[in-house]
Write an enzyme that holds these catalytic residues in place. Structure first.
Site, PDB file in Angstrom:
ATOM      1  N   ILE A 104       2.596  18.103   8.075  1.00 15.96           N
ATOM      2  CA  ILE A 104       3.074  18.083   6.692  1.00 15.96           C
ATOM      3  C   ILE A 104       3.998  19.267   6.427  1.00 15.96           C
ATOM      4  O   ILE A 104       4.197  19.651   5.283  1.00 15.96           O
ATOM      5  CB  ILE A 104       1.902  18.069   5.692  1.00 15.96           C
ATOM      6  CG1 ILE A 104       1.036  19.329   5.841  1.00 15.96           C
ATOM      7  CG2 ILE A 104       1.068  16.813   5.850  1.00 15.96           C
ATOM      8  CD1 ILE A 104      -0.001  19.464   4.734  1.00 15.96           C
ATOM      9  N   ASP A 105       4.560  19.842   7.490  1.00 15.59           N
ATOM     10  CA  ASP A 105       5.413  21.021   7.313  1.00 15.59           C
ATOM     11  C   ASP A 105       6.627  20.725   6.454  1.00 15.59           C
ATOM     12  O   ASP A 105       7.062  21.577   5.668  1.00 15.59           O
ATOM     13  CB  ASP A 105       5.840  21.585   8.677  1.00 15.59           C
ATOM     14  CG  ASP A 105       6.483  20.533   9.566  1.00 15.59           C
ATOM     15  OD1 ASP A 105       5.949  19.409   9.643  1.00 15.59           O
ATOM     16  OD2 ASP A 105       7.520  20.825  10.190  1.00 15.59           O
ATOM     17  N   LEU A 106       7.185  19.506   6.564  1.00 14.96           N
ATOM     18  CA  LEU A 106       8.345  19.168   5.740  1.00 14.96           C
ATOM     19  C   LEU A 106       7.968  19.077   4.268  1.00 14.96           C
ATOM     20  O   LEU A 106       8.751  19.456   3.390  1.00 14.96           O
ATOM     21  CB  LEU A 106       8.967  17.848   6.214  1.00 14.96           C
ATOM     22  CG  LEU A 106       9.527  17.828   7.638  1.00 14.96           C
ATOM     23  CD1 LEU A 106      10.145  16.475   7.938  1.00 14.96           C
ATOM     24  CD2 LEU A 106      10.554  18.934   7.837  1.00 14.96           C
ATOM     25  N   ARG A 129      -0.993  14.053  11.279  1.00 18.10           N
ATOM     26  CA  ARG A 129       0.395  13.942  10.859  1.00 18.10           C
ATOM     27  C   ARG A 129       0.841  15.278  10.281  1.00 18.10           C
ATOM     28  O   ARG A 129       0.266  15.752   9.299  1.00 18.10           O
ATOM     29  CB  ARG A 129       0.544  12.840   9.806  1.00 18.10           C
ATOM     30  CG  ARG A 129       0.101  11.457  10.263  1.00 18.10           C
ATOM     31  CD  ARG A 129       1.007  10.878  11.333  1.00 18.10           C
ATOM     32  NE  ARG A 129       0.619   9.530  11.719  1.00 18.10           N
ATOM     33  CZ  ARG A 129       1.126   8.426  11.177  1.00 18.10           C
ATOM     34  NH1 ARG A 129       2.002   8.503  10.211  1.00 18.10           N
ATOM     35  NH2 ARG A 129       0.728   7.240  11.589  1.00 18.10           N
ATOM     36  N   CYS A 168      -5.893   8.799   9.772  1.00 23.82           N
ATOM     37  CA  CYS A 168      -4.915   8.033  10.550  1.00 23.82           C
ATOM     38  C   CYS A 168      -5.380   7.925  11.992  1.00 23.82           C
ATOM     39  O   CYS A 168      -5.646   8.930  12.649  1.00 23.82           O
ATOM     40  CB  CYS A 168      -3.540   8.704  10.495  1.00 23.82           C
ATOM     41  SG  CYS A 168      -2.283   7.756  11.381  1.00 23.82           S
ATOM     42  N   LYS A 214       0.827  -1.201   0.000  1.00 24.53           N
ATOM     43  CA  LYS A 214       0.000   0.000   0.000  1.00 24.53           C
ATOM     44  C   LYS A 214       0.864   1.254   0.000  1.00 24.53           C
ATOM     45  O   LYS A 214       0.595   2.221  -0.724  1.00 24.53           O
ATOM     46  CB  LYS A 214      -0.908   0.013   1.230  1.00 24.53           C
ATOM     47  CG  LYS A 214      -1.811   1.233   1.323  1.00 24.53           C
ATOM     48  CD  LYS A 214      -2.338   1.455   2.725  1.00 24.53           C
ATOM     49  CE  LYS A 214      -1.264   1.993   3.641  1.00 24.53           C
ATOM     50  NZ  LYS A 214      -1.777   2.432   4.957  1.00 24.53           N
ATOM     51  N   ASN A 215       1.916   1.254   0.817  1.00 24.27           N
ATOM     52  CA  ASN A 215       2.756   2.441   0.948  1.00 24.27           C
ATOM     53  C   ASN A 215       3.582   2.722  -0.299  1.00 24.27           C
ATOM     54  O   ASN A 215       4.199   3.778  -0.410  1.00 24.27           O
ATOM     55  CB  ASN A 215       3.680   2.304   2.163  1.00 24.27           C
ATOM     56  CG  ASN A 215       2.915   2.363   3.470  1.00 24.27           C
ATOM     57  OD1 ASN A 215       1.796   2.861   3.528  1.00 24.27           O
ATOM     58  ND2 ASN A 215       3.508   1.840   4.526  1.00 24.27           N
TER      59      ASN A 215
END
Length: 274
Positions: free
Chosen positions: A123-125, A121, A116, A22-23
């Site tokens: 997402i700044d990166l 989670r 999730c 899946k990933n």
């Protein structure tokens, strides 16, 4: 909430083939947006997250079909560059579409991802990597309004080797003019698999599996065919089940090298792993 009743005390015996990862499938499906024409993805798992990804592609104007574990995506004629809040909240991996949308359409409007059970989670990166390439990203009432019509290659340094941020950076860099270098990139096998698909559609990407990935952007792309790698997490789960319950289980459809760490631990615990 589902309730499971397990009656133990029996050793496990048998042979099984694991599904596609899946990933790996989700970023590859997002990458089909990059190339005009049809891409055929084999060994694509039948999971709700994959269904959500296909719904996103359909909403963006792609023609999508599915036969068993084979999926076709024709991204020749895209329509719109917005993902609904409902679809974004179905899975946390939905943010991986941002890099591909900016690369192909030059704009994107979407909300923060959900889906999730572990909670939100950050997402700044992801956003910092895309801004390095020239994307303009602003938040208005919880909606990320992004434009990237003139993205150019650049030097992206990730403070931590985030898998999702690495994938988004790769997808955006494929269509950015010039060369992009991603330093401290994630090194997981799924990153290598994404590189494999990007190469299959004509992109020039090198270094996946190491901490430095180089992308030569602006190369003409086309549809292609690719088979998703086996799910190493699923395979490791079955091996751990056999180790705990006893018996002999044969797992196929996965690269044994992706399980080297798990295999080493199982051997230390007294299991015979071949």
């Amino acid at each position: 909430m589902s309730c499971y009743h397990i009656r133990g005390g029996r050793p496990l015996e048998g042979r099984l083939t694991v599904q596609g990862a899946k990933n790996s499938a989700l970023p590859i499906l997002a990458a089909t947006l990059l190339a005009p024409g049809e891409s055929v993805i084999e060994n694509c798992p039948c999971l709700s997250d994959v269904d959500a990804a296909l719904a996103i592609l359909t909403g963006l104007g792609c023609r999508v079909w599915r036969r068993g574990d084979t999926v076709g995506v024709d991204a020749s004629a895209l329509a719109g560059a917005e993902i609904s809040r409902e679809l974004m909240e179905e899975m946390r991996s939905s943010v991986v579409f941002l890099g591909a949308m900016l690369a192909r359409m030059g704009r994107a409007a979407l909300t923060y991802p959900g889906g999730c059970e572990l909670g939100p989670r950050p997402i700044d990166l992801h956003l910092a990597a895309l801004r390095t390439l020239g994307a303009d990203i602003r938040e208005t009432d919880g909606v990320l309004c992004c434009t990237g019509c003139r993205m150019t290659g650049g030097e992206i340094f990730l403070p931590i080797p985030s898998v999702g941020a690495t994938e988004n950076a790769m997808l955006a860099a494929v269509c950015a003019a010039g060369t992009t270098t991603i330093t401290n990139a994630a090194r997981e096998p799924e990153i290598v698999d994404l590189q494999g698909f990007l190469r299959a559609i004509g992109a020039k990407v090198h270094g996946a599996g190491s901490s430095v990935i180089t992308v030569e952007g602006g190369v003409p792309l086309h549809g292609g065919s690719y088979a998703v790698m086996g799910d190493r997490i699923v395979a490791a789960t079955y091996l751990a089940a056999a180790a705990s319950a006893g018996g002999t289980v044969e797992v196929t459809g996965v690269d044994y090298r992706h399980l080297s760490t798990v295999s080493a631990v199982l051997r230390e615990a007294g299991c015979d792993v071949q």
